[in-house]
Scaffold this motif. Structure first.
Motif, PDB file in Angstrom:
ATOM      1  N   ASN A   1       0.837  -1.213   0.000  1.00 54.83           N
ATOM      2  CA  ASN A   1       0.000   0.000   0.000  1.00 54.83           C
ATOM      3  C   ASN A   1       0.864   1.252   0.000  1.00 54.83           C
ATOM      4  O   ASN A   1       0.645   2.189  -0.752  1.00 54.83           O
ATOM      5  N   ASN A   2       1.887   1.248   0.893  1.00 52.38           N
ATOM      6  CA  ASN A   2       2.810   2.389   0.944  1.00 52.38           C
ATOM      7  C   ASN A   2       3.579   2.548  -0.362  1.00 52.38           C
ATOM      8  O   ASN A   2       3.822   3.667  -0.818  1.00 52.38           O
ATOM      9  N   LEU A   5       1.368   4.238  -2.861  1.00 51.82           N
ATOM     10  CA  LEU A   5       1.262   5.672  -2.603  1.00 51.82           C
ATOM     11  C   LEU A   5       2.518   6.403  -3.062  1.00 51.82           C
ATOM     12  O   LEU A   5       2.443   7.500  -3.627  1.00 51.82           O
ATOM     13  N   LEU A   6       3.677   5.774  -2.836  1.00 50.17           N
ATOM     14  CA  LEU A   6       4.935   6.379  -3.263  1.00 50.17           C
ATOM     15  C   LEU A   6       5.004   6.481  -4.784  1.00 50.17           C
ATOM     16  O   LEU A   6       5.446   7.494  -5.340  1.00 50.17           O
TER      17      LEU A   6
END
Length: 305
Positions: A1-2, A5-6
């Motif tokens: 998920n991170n 987003l990145l």
């Protein structure tokens, strides 16, 4: 998920970088200070402009009502939106901050509680470019909260008219009635003109700063294009500059500085032949500005009655 987003943030940054490398036809500077709920309508009208290669520079002048957060959210979604955030310093300082960042061939201004028609900047840019005009001016319509609205004032020009420098000089003595030098937001200005002539807003003047900016710009021009139509919608409400009855602590200082700056421009462009200018300026001061000062005194809550 991170990681997702990145990657999304990186893609948005790349799009922004690519936009920053493209040539810009018109930069629109929008100073905003606590302009909700009108600010959303303003930005909506600018985001649907038909002109390609436009940039929108929002200068958040220390807003506390969510205006700055809305601007930042729009900048995340729309690559043409840039946000400058600063401590509250007034509309002149905000516009100057936008001017330092603007990249457009022409530069326009929109107040955060106003809105514009979708084709405004395309029509103005094309007309100004075709005429090689350093400034293009259009007219506006007033939008009131109340139903009891006075009629809009009529513009002096009903067809596209290119004015030479001498024409502008001749219009100066009647500036308080013809309104050629009023309202910065109905104009677009050549960036080269503003840079070469070092034209900026006087940050010591809180009321009428746009008239002085216009005077400096138009009087420096070789060609000014006057366009018919009312694509700019000037909203007048209880919190707007024209509609507000709030006390303005710097009104006297602003009017005094305006007068001094006008005299300086009169001397520069008219020399000793300033009698008519001085007379009309004195009449305007007596009929319009002194009543404003008196009204302002009586809106001061600390005034000892």
């Amino acid at each position: 998920n991170n990681a997702g987003l990145l990657l999304k943030a990186y893609a948005q940054r790349r799009i922004k970088q690519m936009e920053m490398q493209k040539p810009v036809k018109v930069s629109v500077i929008i100073p905003v200070y606590n302009a909700m709920p009108y600010f959303a309508d303003c930005m909506r009208s600018l985001l649907v402009q038909t002109l390609e290669d436009i940039e929108l520079i929002v200068v958040d002048d220390g807003s506390t009502d969510g205006s700055g957060e809305l601007a930042a959210a729009l900048a995340e979604v729309y690559s043409i939106v840039t946000v400058i955030r600063q401590k509250n310093a007034g509309v002149s300082a905000a516009r100057n901050a936008g001017l330092e960042r603007a990249r457009g061939k022409y530069i326009g201004f929109v107040d955060a509680d106003d809105f514009v028609e979708p084709e405004m900047y395309e029509k103005m840019f094309m007309a100004a470019s075709d005429a090689s005009a350093q400034v293009a001016c259009t007219w506006f319509k007033c939008v009131y909260d109340s139903e009891d609205n006075p009629p809009d004032k009529l513009f002096l020009f009903h067809s596209p008219t290119l004015l030479a420098h001498d024409d502008i000089i001749q219009l100066l003595p009647g500036m308080n009635t013809n309104q050629i030098f009023h309202f910065t937001w109905r104009n677009i200005f050549s960036k080269d003109l503003l840079e070469n002539e070092k034209i900026r807003f006087n940050e010591s003047i809180a009321v009428g700063e746009d008239t002085l900016f216009n005077m400096q710009a138009l009087l420096s021009c070789a060609a000014v294009l006057m366009l018919p139509g009312t694509p700019y919608c000037y909203r007048i409400h209880k919190n707007s500059c024209m509609g507000s009855s709030r006390y303005k602590p710097f009104l006297l200082q602003s009017i005094s500085l305006q007068y001094e700056e006008k005299l300086r421009l009169f001397d520069k462009y008219f020399g000793e032949n300033t009698n008519e200018l001085l007379q009309t300026t004195a009449e305007y001061t007596i009929k319009t500005q002194i009543p404003l000062l008196v009204k302002n005194i009586y809106t001061n809550n600390s005034f000892d009655q």
